[in-house]
Design a protein around this motif. Structure first.
Motif, mmCIF file in Angstrom:
data_model
loop_
_atom_site.group_PDB
_atom_site.id
_atom_site.type_symbol
_atom_site.label_atom_id
_atom_site.label_comp_id
_atom_site.label_asym_id
_atom_site.label_seq_id
_atom_site.Cartn_x
_atom_site.Cartn_y
_atom_site.Cartn_z
ATOM 1 N N GLY A 1 9.354 -2.409 -11.230
ATOM 2 C CA GLY A 1 8.986 -3.549 -12.049
ATOM 3 C C GLY A 1 7.545 -3.471 -12.496
ATOM 4 N N ALA A 2 6.994 -4.627 -12.839
ATOM 5 C CA ALA A 2 5.634 -4.665 -13.377
ATOM 6 C C ALA A 2 4.610 -4.099 -12.395
ATOM 7 N N ARG A 3 4.778 -4.381 -11.101
ATOM 8 C CA ARG A 3 3.834 -3.870 -10.105
ATOM 9 C C ARG A 3 3.857 -2.346 -10.068
ATOM 10 N N GLU A 4 5.052 -1.780 -9.999
ATOM 11 C CA GLU A 4 5.177 -0.330 -9.913
ATOM 12 C C GLU A 4 4.707 0.348 -11.197
ATOM 13 N N ILE A 5 5.027 -0.246 -12.341
ATOM 14 C CA ILE A 5 4.558 0.301 -13.618
ATOM 15 C C ILE A 5 3.029 0.323 -13.650
ATOM 16 N N GLY A 6 2.412 -0.720 -13.113
ATOM 17 C CA GLY A 6 0.952 -0.761 -13.050
ATOM 18 C C GLY A 6 0.383 0.368 -12.216
ATOM 19 N N PHE A 7 0.975 0.598 -11.033
ATOM 20 C CA PHE A 7 0.518 1.692 -10.176
ATOM 21 C C PHE A 7 0.718 3.054 -10.853
ATOM 22 N N LEU A 8 1.877 3.234 -11.478
ATOM 23 C CA LEU A 8 2.180 4.497 -12.147
ATOM 24 C C LEU A 8 1.231 4.739 -13.316
ATOM 25 N N TYR A 9 1.019 3.709 -14.116
ATOM 26 C CA TYR A 9 0.173 3.857 -15.294
ATOM 27 C C TYR A 9 -1.285 4.108 -14.895
ATOM 28 N N GLY A 10 -1.725 3.404 -13.851
ATOM 29 C CA GLY A 10 -3.090 3.609 -13.381
ATOM 30 C C GLY A 10 -3.350 5.041 -12.968
ATOM 31 N N ALA B 1 0.832 -1.206 0.000
ATOM 32 C CA ALA B 1 0.000 0.000 0.000
ATOM 33 C C ALA B 1 0.869 1.259 0.000
ATOM 34 N N GLU B 2 1.980 1.244 0.750
ATOM 35 C CA GLU B 2 2.884 2.394 0.754
ATOM 36 C C GLU B 2 3.530 2.585 -0.613
ATOM 37 N N ILE B 3 3.950 1.490 -1.243
ATOM 38 C CA ILE B 3 4.553 1.581 -2.569
ATOM 39 C C ILE B 3 3.541 2.128 -3.576
ATOM 40 N N MET B 4 2.295 1.695 -3.467
ATOM 41 C CA MET B 4 1.259 2.201 -4.363
ATOM 42 C C MET B 4 1.049 3.698 -4.161
ATOM 43 N N ARG B 5 0.970 4.130 -2.911
ATOM 44 C CA ARG B 5 0.747 5.559 -2.656
ATOM 45 C C ARG B 5 1.930 6.399 -3.123
#
Length: 446
Positions: A172-181, A141-145
């Motif tokens: 990586g893929a998780r962070e790219i997903g959060f950024l793109y979203g 959750a912290e990485i997403m925020r």
């Protein structure tokens, strides 16, 4: 008036403006040494002052990233985007989240990226970005925020025809997903603004494997040019990240014996050679292990050398895939003593200047990262093309194209770096990339 320049004059000029940015100065000096004769032989290059202009970034964006941790405490990080060159296409390069990130490192990476992207032959410029955020011991959750807060600032400066970031260390893929979203929510638009996306929302096959696989395809091209084959050769790999793991995997699949992997804690030596299953296990189980290499040792055996690098081991081929300046002159001497014949950089500038000079003096074939690890950005370019055309190519189609691109880069290095029947791959890469950028700069005027 056209004016020639010597290396010392250039070095004084660039050093005076960036006196405390050693990584950046190391990169610019390395390019300048190889291309200064090309510059001085071309009146148009002199007229438009292309050497100095290509050495400076077009734009540096520096911003604060303010976000809330799980305790609802405010945290503040620094973010950057260095847009070095947009001469041949939209800015393109990764985002890195690591506490060591600073302006000098990102300027060096963006500078290298511009020449790397030029080598691919694709219409993409060069950039790099990131933040001094440390994702270790952070909740998802912290990485997403943090990613959402970072993109809220970055989104002002990017877009599919302006600047297309990708992943890098800790992105990586998780962070790219959060950024793109976050970008999609803000702009209410689905576009190819980031690469390295998941296959479910516009990503490309082979993107995860691309840099490591491309490194081995370059190795194969170099070996074939010198009438050798990879089958049966001993390969030492440093690193345990995406590039290192997939380089090891592809090398094993093509018949090489890979005897090492490493991380910041030490080196795992496996003299019998890792199997394909060993590497796949490490890739699959890395997220759940603080040190996947010691976990792999517990599973298969081998020797763990705490706080050591693999360069003291006997190997035919060295593939440094860790981080910048990890392989120094002492390591280069150890590799030479143990009979190394080829060194290809899987990371960005992992060899120090002294190490590179040693390899050249000893006539050990050396391929710089801007060429050897260009497979990742090449597949990012293909992802951009697929997004623009609303299509997805198959895994085999993308892998075949990657092999063609690495062969093309090899051919450019041979063309520009051969003297007296010998190929200097570093010089060839620098001259080929410089010429493409310099020609575009001259064509576009002041």
């Amino acid at each position: 008036m056209p004016k020639e320049i010597n290396f010392d004059e250039f070095d004084q000029w660039i050093s005076a403006r960036n006196s405390e940015q050693e990584e950046y100065l190391q990169a610019t000096r390395e390019i300048a040494r190889d291309v200064i004769d090309v510059y001085n032989e071309n009146q148009d290059y002199q007229q438009y002052d292309v050497l100095r202009r290509l050495s400076l970034p077009e734009r540096i964006i520096h911003f604060s990233v303010t976000w809330l941790n799980d305790n609802n405490d405010v945290e503040i990080n620094q973010g950057w985007r260095v847009q070095h060159s947009g001469l041949i296409g939209p800015y393109k390069g990764g985002l890195r989240f690591h506490p060591t990130v600073n302006e000098s490192i990102l300027k060096f990476l963006a500078f290298e990226q511009s020449f790397k992207n030029a080598l691919t032959g694709m219409p993409i410029g060069g950039a790099k970005g990131g933040a001094d955020f440390d994702p270790r011991n952070r909740s998802e959750a912290e990485i997403m925020r943090f990613c959402q807060a970072f993109m809220t600032e970055l989104q002002h400066h990017i877009g599919p025809n302006t600047d297309v970031p990708a992943g890098d260390i800790n992105v990586g893929a998780r962070e790219i997903g959060f950024l793109y979203g976050q970008y999609r929510r803000i702009h209410n638009r689905f576009s190819g603004t980031l690469t390295g996306k998941g296959l479910s929302f516009g990503g490309s096959h082979v993107r995860t494997e691309a840099t490591g696989f491309g490194l081995i395809y370059m190795l194969r091209a170099v070996l074939e040019h010198h009438n050798h084959k990879i089958d049966g050769l001993t390969v030492g790999v440093s690193g345990a990240g995406n590039v290192a793991m997939h380089a090891a995997l592809r090398a094993i699949q093509l018949g090489a014996k890979v005897v090492s992997l490493s991380n910041s804690r030490g080196c795992l030596q496996y003299s019998k050679g890792f199997s394909e299953n060993d590497i796949r296990w490490a890739i699959d189980h890395k997220p759940e292990n603080k040190n996947v290499l010691t976990a792999l040792q517990e599973k298969i055996g081998g020797d763990w050398h705490a706080d050591k690098k693999p360069w003291h081991l006997k190997m035919d081929i060295a593939l440094p895939c860790g981080t910048q300046n990890e392989l120094d002159e002492e390591d280069a001497q150890a590799l030479t003593n143990n009979g190394v014949k080829y060194v290809l950089e899987g990371a960005n500038m992992p060899c120090t200047d002294a190490a590179r000079e040693h390899f050249e003096d000893q006539e050990i074939l050396f391929v710089p990262g801007k060429a050897a690890n260009a497979g990742g950005v090449a597949i990012s370019g293909l992802e951009m093309s697929q997004n623009a055309n609303f299509q997805r190519d198959s895994y085999n189609e993308i892998d075949d194209t990657l092999q063609d691109i690495m062969q093309s880069i090899h051919a450019k290095m041979v063309e520009n770096g051969t003297r007296d029947g010998k190929v200097n791959y570093a010089r060839g890469a620098n001259i080929a990339g410089f010429r493409r950028l310099a020609d575009a700069m001259v064509a576009q005027g002041i």
